[in-house]
Scaffold this motif. Structure first.
Motif, mmCIF file in Angstrom:
data_model
loop_
_atom_site.group_PDB
_atom_site.id
_atom_site.type_symbol
_atom_site.label_atom_id
_atom_site.label_comp_id
_atom_site.label_asym_id
_atom_site.label_seq_id
_atom_site.Cartn_x
_atom_site.Cartn_y
_atom_site.Cartn_z
ATOM 1 N N GLN A 74 37.713 41.132 45.404
ATOM 2 C CA GLN A 74 37.160 39.893 44.746
ATOM 3 C C GLN A 74 36.396 40.262 43.650
ATOM 4 O OE1 GLN A 74 34.615 38.488 47.836
ATOM 5 N NE2 GLN A 74 36.123 36.847 48.319
ATOM 6 N N VAL A 75 36.411 39.154 42.596
ATOM 7 C CA VAL A 75 35.943 39.863 41.253
ATOM 8 C C VAL A 75 34.825 38.698 41.020
ATOM 9 C CG1 VAL A 75 37.611 41.115 40.272
ATOM 10 C CG2 VAL A 75 37.601 38.588 39.837
ATOM 11 N N LYS A 76 34.118 39.250 39.881
ATOM 12 C CA LYS A 76 33.018 38.290 39.257
ATOM 13 C C LYS A 76 33.152 38.437 37.765
ATOM 14 C CE LYS A 76 30.916 36.002 42.523
ATOM 15 N NZ LYS A 76 31.226 34.634 42.732
ATOM 16 N N ARG A 77 33.111 37.545 36.991
ATOM 17 C CA ARG A 77 33.265 37.631 35.382
ATOM 18 C C ARG A 77 31.904 37.759 34.869
ATOM 19 N NH1 ARG A 77 36.351 33.926 31.149
ATOM 20 N NH2 ARG A 77 35.728 35.183 29.191
ATOM 21 N N TRP A 78 31.675 38.838 33.904
ATOM 22 C CA TRP A 78 30.575 38.721 33.258
ATOM 23 C C TRP A 78 31.153 39.250 31.832
ATOM 24 C CZ3 TRP A 78 25.891 37.051 32.591
ATOM 25 C CH2 TRP A 78 24.947 37.854 31.724
ATOM 26 N N GLN A 79 30.932 38.146 30.925
ATOM 27 C CA GLN A 79 31.250 38.442 29.549
ATOM 28 C C GLN A 79 32.789 38.758 29.513
ATOM 29 O OE1 GLN A 79 28.102 40.809 27.922
ATOM 30 N NE2 GLN A 79 26.726 39.202 27.653
ATOM 31 N N ASP A 80 33.018 39.946 28.956
ATOM 32 C CA ASP A 80 34.467 40.552 28.608
ATOM 33 C C ASP A 80 35.009 41.245 29.739
ATOM 34 O OD1 ASP A 80 34.576 38.900 26.260
ATOM 35 O OD2 ASP A 80 33.877 40.733 25.221
ATOM 36 N N ALA A 81 34.443 41.100 31.107
ATOM 37 C CA ALA A 81 34.906 42.081 32.149
ATOM 38 C C ALA A 81 34.930 41.338 33.283
ATOM 39 C CB ALA A 81 34.168 43.169 32.123
ATOM 40 N N LEU A 82 35.724 41.691 34.521
ATOM 41 C CA LEU A 82 35.515 41.298 35.699
ATOM 42 C C LEU A 82 35.210 42.621 36.338
ATOM 43 C CD1 LEU A 82 39.239 39.506 35.907
ATOM 44 C CD2 LEU A 82 37.054 38.626 35.659
ATOM 45 N N TYR A 83 34.320 42.259 37.479
ATOM 46 C CA TYR A 83 33.778 43.408 38.041
ATOM 47 C C TYR A 83 34.070 43.159 39.587
ATOM 48 C CZ TYR A 83 30.952 44.566 34.085
ATOM 49 O OH TYR A 83 30.643 45.094 32.723
ATOM 50 N N VAL A 84 34.378 44.081 40.463
ATOM 51 C CA VAL A 84 34.952 44.159 41.653
ATOM 52 C C VAL A 84 33.500 44.010 42.500
ATOM 53 C CG1 VAL A 84 36.025 45.167 43.603
ATOM 54 C CG2 VAL A 84 37.288 45.449 41.330
ATOM 55 N N VAL A 85 33.601 42.889 43.068
ATOM 56 C CA VAL A 85 32.278 42.620 44.052
ATOM 57 C C VAL A 85 32.625 42.822 45.557
ATOM 58 C CG1 VAL A 85 31.317 41.253 42.184
ATOM 59 C CG2 VAL A 85 32.425 40.098 44.159
ATOM 60 N N ALA A 86 33.788 42.895 45.929
ATOM 61 C CA ALA A 86 34.130 43.089 47.329
ATOM 62 C C ALA A 86 35.775 43.605 47.498
ATOM 63 C CB ALA A 86 34.051 41.762 47.744
ATOM 64 N N THR A 87 35.869 44.454 48.459
ATOM 65 C CA THR A 87 37.220 45.143 48.818
ATOM 66 C C THR A 87 37.447 45.136 50.157
ATOM 67 O OG1 THR A 87 36.511 47.078 48.828
ATOM 68 C CG2 THR A 87 37.003 46.452 46.570
ATOM 69 N N ALA A 88 38.942 45.196 50.399
ATOM 70 C CA ALA A 88 39.294 45.322 51.707
ATOM 71 C C ALA A 88 39.271 46.889 51.926
ATOM 72 C CB ALA A 88 40.590 44.892 51.936
ATOM 73 N N LYS A 89 39.758 47.320 53.077
ATOM 74 C CA LYS A 89 39.729 48.620 53.354
ATOM 75 C C LYS A 89 40.900 49.399 52.743
ATOM 76 C CE LYS A 89 37.403 48.681 57.899
ATOM 77 N NZ LYS A 89 37.702 48.631 59.348
ATOM 78 N N ASN A 90 41.844 48.721 52.553
ATOM 79 C CA ASN A 90 43.213 49.044 51.870
ATOM 80 C C ASN A 90 43.132 49.025 50.400
ATOM 81 O OD1 ASN A 90 43.642 46.362 51.900
ATOM 82 N ND2 ASN A 90 45.744 46.699 52.526
ATOM 83 N N SER A 91 42.099 48.479 49.896
ATOM 84 C CA SER A 91 42.400 48.194 48.523
ATOM 85 C C SER A 91 42.047 49.472 47.425
ATOM 86 C CB SER A 91 40.931 47.268 47.980
ATOM 87 O OG SER A 91 41.084 47.166 46.488
ATOM 88 N N PRO A 92 42.970 49.557 46.609
ATOM 89 C CA PRO A 92 43.103 50.837 45.682
ATOM 90 C C PRO A 92 41.445 50.794 44.696
ATOM 91 C CG PRO A 92 44.525 49.257 44.829
ATOM 92 C CD PRO A 92 44.015 48.502 46.139
ATOM 93 N N LEU A 93 41.035 49.813 44.688
ATOM 94 C CA LEU A 93 39.608 49.424 43.791
ATOM 95 C C LEU A 93 38.477 49.600 44.653
ATOM 96 C CD1 LEU A 93 40.626 46.193 42.050
ATOM 97 C CD2 LEU A 93 40.848 48.456 40.979
ATOM 98 N N CYS A 94 37.248 50.031 43.896
ATOM 99 C CA CYS A 94 35.923 50.030 44.590
ATOM 100 C C CYS A 94 35.074 49.180 44.098
ATOM 101 C CB CYS A 94 35.749 51.541 44.243
ATOM 102 S SG CYS A 94 36.615 52.978 44.897
ATOM 103 N N LEU A 95 34.060 49.048 44.915
ATOM 104 C CA LEU A 95 32.850 48.012 44.400
ATOM 105 C C LEU A 95 32.423 48.467 42.925
ATOM 106 C CD1 LEU A 95 30.790 47.594 47.490
ATOM 107 C CD2 LEU A 95 32.296 45.987 46.727
ATOM 108 N N GLY A 96 32.090 47.625 42.133
ATOM 109 C CA GLY A 96 31.646 47.939 40.896
ATOM 110 C C GLY A 96 32.671 48.214 39.804
ATOM 111 N N ASP A 97 34.121 48.499 40.305
ATOM 112 C CA ASP A 97 34.873 48.889 39.151
ATOM 113 C C ASP A 97 35.102 47.630 38.041
ATOM 114 O OD1 ASP A 97 35.720 51.111 40.409
ATOM 115 O OD2 ASP A 97 37.706 50.260 41.107
ATOM 116 N N LYS A 98 35.360 48.073 36.831
ATOM 117 C CA LYS A 98 35.301 46.967 35.712
ATOM 118 C C LYS A 98 36.807 46.880 35.329
ATOM 119 C CE LYS A 98 33.314 46.598 31.149
ATOM 120 N NZ LYS A 98 32.328 47.329 30.349
ATOM 121 N N ILE A 99 37.194 45.654 35.399
ATOM 122 C CA ILE A 99 38.447 45.332 34.836
ATOM 123 C C ILE A 99 38.290 44.764 33.233
ATOM 124 C CG2 ILE A 99 40.701 43.990 34.984
ATOM 125 C CD1 ILE A 99 39.821 44.108 38.173
ATOM 126 N N THR A 100 38.856 45.534 32.304
ATOM 127 C CA THR A 100 38.607 44.905 31.134
ATOM 128 C C THR A 100 40.012 44.076 30.429
ATOM 129 O OG1 THR A 100 39.308 46.871 29.980
ATOM 130 C CG2 THR A 100 37.130 46.620 30.536
#
Length: 133
Positions: A74-100
């Protein structure tokens, strides 16, 4: 069922059975129907159905997802980025990852291009809507 039959069923549900059907007209269904054919890729079909549902501006009452299942973060948007706020065990992303960027566009550009899919929400409340884009 074909993609056009599925779309027509969705339109019927929205027009006759949805809780908001008498209050919110949504977009002209023919605009979306003209974009759908039985040979189109699944991703494109899902996106068009989601766009049609988003035209009602009622998030959470109806959902349409790919057969591939749910996204594992799951993500939350802040200005020009999406930040990962929740992940499943199998997700390749980590909490706090920034998607630009999404599909080669900045988050802002992509959001502006698909503003209807974000339901007019302020940036801080767009989280789950980004996962349907």
């Amino acid at each position: 069922m074909t993609k056009t039959e599925i779309f027509d069923d969705i339109v019927s549900v929205v027009k006759h059975d949805a809780a908001f059907c008498k209050d919110i007209p949504g977009a002209d269904v023919e605009i979306y129907r003209s974009k759908i054919n039985d040979d189109m890729p699944e991703d494109e079909f899902v996106f068009n159905v989601q766009s049609y549902l988003a035209s009602f501006g009622v998030q959470g009452h109806l959902a349409f997802r790919s057969k591939r299942g749910f996204i594992s973060f799951q993500v939350k948007r802040w200005q020009d980025a999406l930040y990962v706020v929740a992940t499943a065990k199998n997700s390749p992303l980590c909490l706090g990852d920034k998607i630009t960027h999404v599909d080669g566009l900045t988050v802002r550009e992509y959001g502006e291009r698909h503003t209807d899919m974000l339901y007019g929400e302020c940036e801080a409340r767009q989280g789950d809507a980004w996962l349907t884009l």
